[in-house]
Structure formats: structure tokens, C-alpha cells
Design an enzyme around this catalytic site. Structure first.
Site, PDB file in Angstrom:
ATOM      1  N   SER A  15      42.490  47.704  -3.123  1.00  0.00           N
ATOM      2  CA  SER A  15      42.263  47.418  -1.702  1.00  0.00           C
ATOM      3  C   SER A  15      41.631  48.614  -1.017  1.00  0.00           C
ATOM      4  CB  SER A  15      43.614  47.138  -1.043  1.00  0.00           C
ATOM      5  OG  SER A  15      43.495  47.159   0.353  1.00  0.00           O
TER       6      SER A  15
ATOM      7  N   TYR B 144      51.996  49.640   1.181  1.00  0.00           N
ATOM      8  CA  TYR B 144      51.081  48.703   0.509  1.00  0.00           C
ATOM      9  C   TYR B 144      49.914  49.470  -0.122  1.00  0.00           C
ATOM     10  CZ  TYR B 144      47.200  45.506  -0.089  1.00  0.00           C
ATOM     11  OH  TYR B 144      46.130  44.832  -0.617  1.00  0.00           O
TER      12      TYR B 144
ATOM     13  N   LYS C 221      48.773  50.229  -4.222  1.00  0.00           N
ATOM     14  CA  LYS C 221      47.461  49.940  -4.809  1.00  0.00           C
ATOM     15  C   LYS C 221      46.865  51.199  -5.441  1.00  0.00           C
ATOM     16  CE  LYS C 221      47.266  45.608  -4.231  1.00  0.00           C
ATOM     17  NZ  LYS C 221      47.180  44.709  -5.380  1.00  0.00           N
TER      18      LYS C 221
HETATM   19  N1  UFG Z   1      43.282  42.430  15.103  1.00  0.00           N
HETATM   20  C1  UFG Z   1      43.292  42.124  16.449  1.00  0.00           C
HETATM   21  N2  UFG Z   1      44.004  41.035  16.854  1.00  0.00           N
HETATM   22  C2  UFG Z   1      44.713  40.252  16.006  1.00  0.00           C
HETATM   23  C3  UFG Z   1      44.691  40.587  14.620  1.00  0.00           C
HETATM   24  C4  UFG Z   1      43.967  41.680  14.200  1.00  0.00           C
HETATM   25  O1  UFG Z   1      42.670  42.809  17.265  1.00  0.00           O
HETATM   26  O2  UFG Z   1      45.335  39.281  16.464  1.00  0.00           O
HETATM   27  C5  UFG Z   1      42.474  43.571  14.640  1.00  0.00           C
HETATM   28  C6  UFG Z   1      43.256  44.647  13.919  1.00  0.00           C
HETATM   29  O3  UFG Z   1      43.849  45.521  14.832  1.00  0.00           O
HETATM   30  C7  UFG Z   1      42.152  45.283  13.067  1.00  0.00           C
HETATM   31  C8  UFG Z   1      41.213  44.105  12.764  1.00  0.00           C
HETATM   32  O4  UFG Z   1      41.544  43.090  13.700  1.00  0.00           O
HETATM   33  O5  UFG Z   1      41.470  46.222  13.832  1.00  0.00           O
HETATM   34  C9  UFG Z   1      41.406  43.541  11.380  1.00  0.00           C
HETATM   35  O6  UFG Z   1      42.794  43.321  11.179  1.00  0.00           O
HETATM   36  P1  UFG Z   1      43.372  42.535   9.924  1.00  0.00           P
HETATM   37  O7  UFG Z   1      44.863  42.520  10.081  1.00  0.00           O
HETATM   38  O8  UFG Z   1      42.676  41.249   9.763  1.00  0.00           O
HETATM   39  O9  UFG Z   1      42.935  43.408   8.682  1.00  0.00           O
HETATM   40  P2  UFG Z   1      43.143  44.967   8.387  1.00  0.00           P
HETATM   41  O10 UFG Z   1      41.800  45.609   8.488  1.00  0.00           O
HETATM   42  O11 UFG Z   1      44.230  45.562   9.155  1.00  0.00           O
HETATM   43  O12 UFG Z   1      43.687  44.875   6.897  1.00  0.00           O
HETATM   44  C10 UFG Z   1      42.909  44.401   5.854  1.00  0.00           C
HETATM   45  C11 UFG Z   1      43.751  43.653   4.847  1.00  0.00           C
HETATM   46  C12 UFG Z   1      44.727  44.585   4.214  1.00  0.00           C
HETATM   47  C13 UFG Z   1      44.050  45.806   3.687  1.00  0.00           C
HETATM   48  C14 UFG Z   1      43.192  46.432   4.737  1.00  0.00           C
HETATM   49  C15 UFG Z   1      42.399  47.551   4.165  1.00  0.00           C
HETATM   50  O13 UFG Z   1      44.427  42.588   5.458  1.00  0.00           O
HETATM   51  O14 UFG Z   1      45.365  43.920   3.138  1.00  0.00           O
HETATM   52  O15 UFG Z   1      42.288  45.486   5.260  1.00  0.00           O
HETATM   53  O16 UFG Z   1      42.137  48.451   5.164  1.00  0.00           O
HETATM   54  F1  UFG Z   1      44.975  46.701   3.312  1.00  0.00           F
END
Ligand code: UFG
Length: 325
Positions: A117, A141, A145
Site C-alpha cells: 500500500s 496498517y 504492509k
Molecule cells: N475524505 C473526505 N471526506 C470523507 C472521506 C474522505 O474529505 O468523507 C478525504 C480524506 O481526508 C483524504 C481523502 O478524502 O484526504 C481520501 O481518503 P480515503 O479515506 O478515501 O483514502 P486515504 O487516502 O486516506 O487512504 C487510502 C486507502 C488506505 C491506504 C492509503 C494510502 O484507503 O488503505 O490510501 O495512503 F492506506
């Protein structure tokens, strides 16, 4: 070849199974069905129900199905949950991998593809991350990985096993509605969930050092991701001497949270519910975008789908799972 796909009944694994079959390979699915769905496994693909932590079960599956390659997708993947339950994550992701590698070595299987990841990078302060950057995960997490990558490389080097570590960026979309992600842990499904509840989507902070102030991510369609697994497996099978390859799987293109929320709003026609900015979520890097140079140089692979395909197919998947809205 006959590939064992652990987690093959889950969101990503089910796509990998289909991509392998399209490429003419045999697939055997191993899944404990804790989050996977047996109905996504194609009828003529064997499904072994059990855990990667069960060594005797693994030995039976390897020998019964004459497995010649492994694609290890099974694992726990929620960052927040990993903070709350670190030991559970270490057991499932690290001990699970260790047990699977022991069985793989014992069975004499020489090809192993591991789902890693972008979480291994932590909070990098660069425009695009390259695979040689130092890894500094900031969640259990991401740690599991990174430890997993170390284990895969060490075992590969010791036992002459060709190994690939694929660092997924933000996976989205679905090849068909039935295969869409059933969880609501990421931006796109979280927006759908708010809409379904008649609520405005949340943007977690708009004061980041980015052009529109919201976080930037590199979204990759799950179908492109699944094809990267097949190409990685083929790359390993063709190596003259076993070695490890570690690759980012992203498009090398950033999309801001605001742009993604606007696209998802348009696709799902929920203009009456504009987003609302709420507090930052702890642990979010401002920008996480892959360098896709290495993967395009090493594999016969290129992402074919853009963010609109991801948003549209994710919406169709959501409608399939929530037929009454
Ligand atoms: N976000 C919002 N509102 C929401 C949900 C998410 O603004 O309701 C934002 C988050 O703050 C982030 C972006 O959208 O800035 C993406 O968030 P996600 O939760 O979709 O994904 P992440 O980038 O946090 O995480 C993803 C994967 C993880 C992995 C990570 C690697 O889900 O498994 O990328 O950095 F670890």
C-alpha cells in the site's frame, strides 16, 4: 500457471481473479469470507474457505490444487481500525503473511505477488513518490504492509522465489456493480452514504497547502489495478533469475478531494447537497501521488480508466447494493 488468490472473494481479489482468467491463467480462491462474498467467485473457480493463519489448511490447498504461483490480497485494510486494534492487524496481516510464506516455501512455489500500500510512505513531502523513497508509515496498517514487504523480500532472497510488492494508491470503481466495494471506508462511498442519508458530504479540511486547499490523492480503477497483478505475475514468471520488484500502482495523477466530491455529485445527480468543510482528519498527508514511471517501464501495463469511470462505476455499484436508495 495455477495462481492461488488469497482474498479472492473480496473487492480487489475478485477483480484479480477475473483479470487472471482473461489472461488464460487458472485461479484458485482462498478466502475466510470475513469480508469477502462467495457469490463473486466464478462458478468454475475453486473456492477454499479458510484462513491464511491456518497452516494445515494452506498445505492442503497448495497440494490439492497444484498451485504454482501466489497472489496475496487477503488482509485488513482500514487505517482507523488498525489504530484501535493494532494486534489484530499485526496478526492478520503479518502473522497471516508469515504463515502463507511458510506454506509457499514448503510447497516449492517460486512466484509471489504481495498487496502492499501507499500507506508505507506515511506523510511524504514530495510531488510524486518514487519507490526508492524512505518508508515511514504512520499507522499500524501501514506498518504491517511495510513489515510484509520486508518479509517477502527476505524470504524471496533466501528461497529463490521471485516476488513483487505492489503499492496500491487509492483504489476505486468496479468492473461490474456486483464486484463493487461493499465497505464505506473511503471518500467515494462515504459521499454516497451521506447522499443516501439526505446529508451533505464532508470534506475533511480545506486548509492544506494544495491549490484548492483539500488533500490530493492518486485514484486508480480497480480493473487497472487487477491487470497490474497479472502483468506483475507474468513478469516474475519470465525472470531468468528470481528477484524482487516493488512497484507503485497509481496513475501518476493527483485529484483533490473537492474535485472528486464534485465529480461524484455530478455523476449521482445530488447537486442539492453541496459539500460542507469539516475538521481535518488526523494523519492525512496533503498530497499522495505515485510516480508511475517504474511500473510503466517494467510491466506491459498502463492505466486505462480515468476518475470519471471510477465515479460512474462506483455509483452503479452503490445503486446495486442499495436498490431503494
Ligand atoms: N475524505 C473526505 N471526506 C470523507 C472521506 C474522505 O474529505 O468523507 C478525504 C480524506 O481526508 C483524504 C481523502 O478524502 O484526504 C481520501 O481518503 P480515503 O479515506 O478515501 O483514502 P486515504 O487516502 O486516506 O487512504 C487510502 C486507502 C488506505 C491506504 C492509503 C494510502 O484507503 O488503505 O490510501 O495512503 F492506506
Amino acid at each position: 500457471m495455477t495462481y492461488l488468490i488469497t482474498g479472492g472473494a473480496g473487492y480487489i481479489g475478485a477483480h484479480v481473479v477475473r483479470a487472471l482468467r482473461r489472461a488464460g491463467e487458472q485461479a484458485v480462491v482462498l478466502d475466510d469470507l470475513s469480508t469477502g462474498d462467495a457469490s463473486t467467485v466464478p462458478e468454475d473457480t475453486p473456492l477454499a474457505i479458510g484462513s491464511v493463519l491456518d497452516r494445515a489448511f494452506l498445505d492442503r490447498v497448495f497440494s490439492e490444487h497444484r498451485v504454482t504461483g501466489v497472489i496475496h490480497v487477503a488482509g485488513k485494510k482500514q487505517v482507523g481500525e488498525s489504530v484501535a486494534r493494532p494486534l489484530y492487524y499485526y496478526r492478520e496481516n503479518v502473522t497471516g503473511l508469515q504463515t502463507l510464506l511458510e506454506a509457499t516455501v514448503e510447497a516449492g512455489v517460486k512466484n509471489f505477488v504481495f498487496s502492499s500500500s501507499a500507506a508505507v510512505y506515511g506523510m511524504p513531502d514530495v510531488d510524486v513518490v518514487t519507490e526508492d523513497m524512505p518508508c515511514a508509515p504512520i499507522s499500524p496498517y501501514g506498518e504491517t504492509k511495510l513489515v510484509g514487504e520486508w518479509m517477502v523480500r527476505a524470504v524471496g532472497a533466501k528461497y529463490g522465489m521471485a516476488t513483487a510488492c505492489l503499492r496500491y494508491f487509492n483504489v476505486a470503481g468496479a468492473a461490474m456493480p456486483e464486484l463493487s466495494d461493499s465497505g464505506v471506508f473511503n471518500l467515494i462511498p462515504m459521499v454516497f452514504e451521506r447522499f443516501t442519508a439526505g446529508e451533505r458530504p464532508h470534506i475533511f479540511g480545506n486548509d492544506y497547502p494544495t491549490p484548492d486547499g483539500t488533500c490530493i490523492r492518486d485514484y486508480i480503477h480497480v480493473e487497472d489495478l487487477s491487470e497490474a497483478h497479472v502483468e506483475a505475475a507474468h513478469y516474475l514468471a519470465a525472470l531468468p533469475t528470481p528477484q524482487n520488484i516493488t512497484l507503485n500502482v497509481g496513475r501518476g495523477e493527483g485529484t483533490s478531494v473537492l474535485d472528486m466530491v464534485e465529480l461524484v455529485t455530478e455523476v449521482s445527480r445530488h447537486h442539492e447537497l453541496p459539500p460542507v468543510v469539516v475538521q481535518r482528519r488526523p494523519g492525512d498527508p496533503a498530497r499522495l501521488v505515485a510516480s508511475a514511471d517504474l511500473i510503466s517501464a517494467k510491466l506491459d501495463w498502463k492505466a486505462r480508466h480515468g476518475i470519471r469511470d471510477m465515479a460512474v462505476s462506483a455509483w452503479h455499484g452503490w445503486l446495486h447494493r442499495h436498490p431503494r436508495g
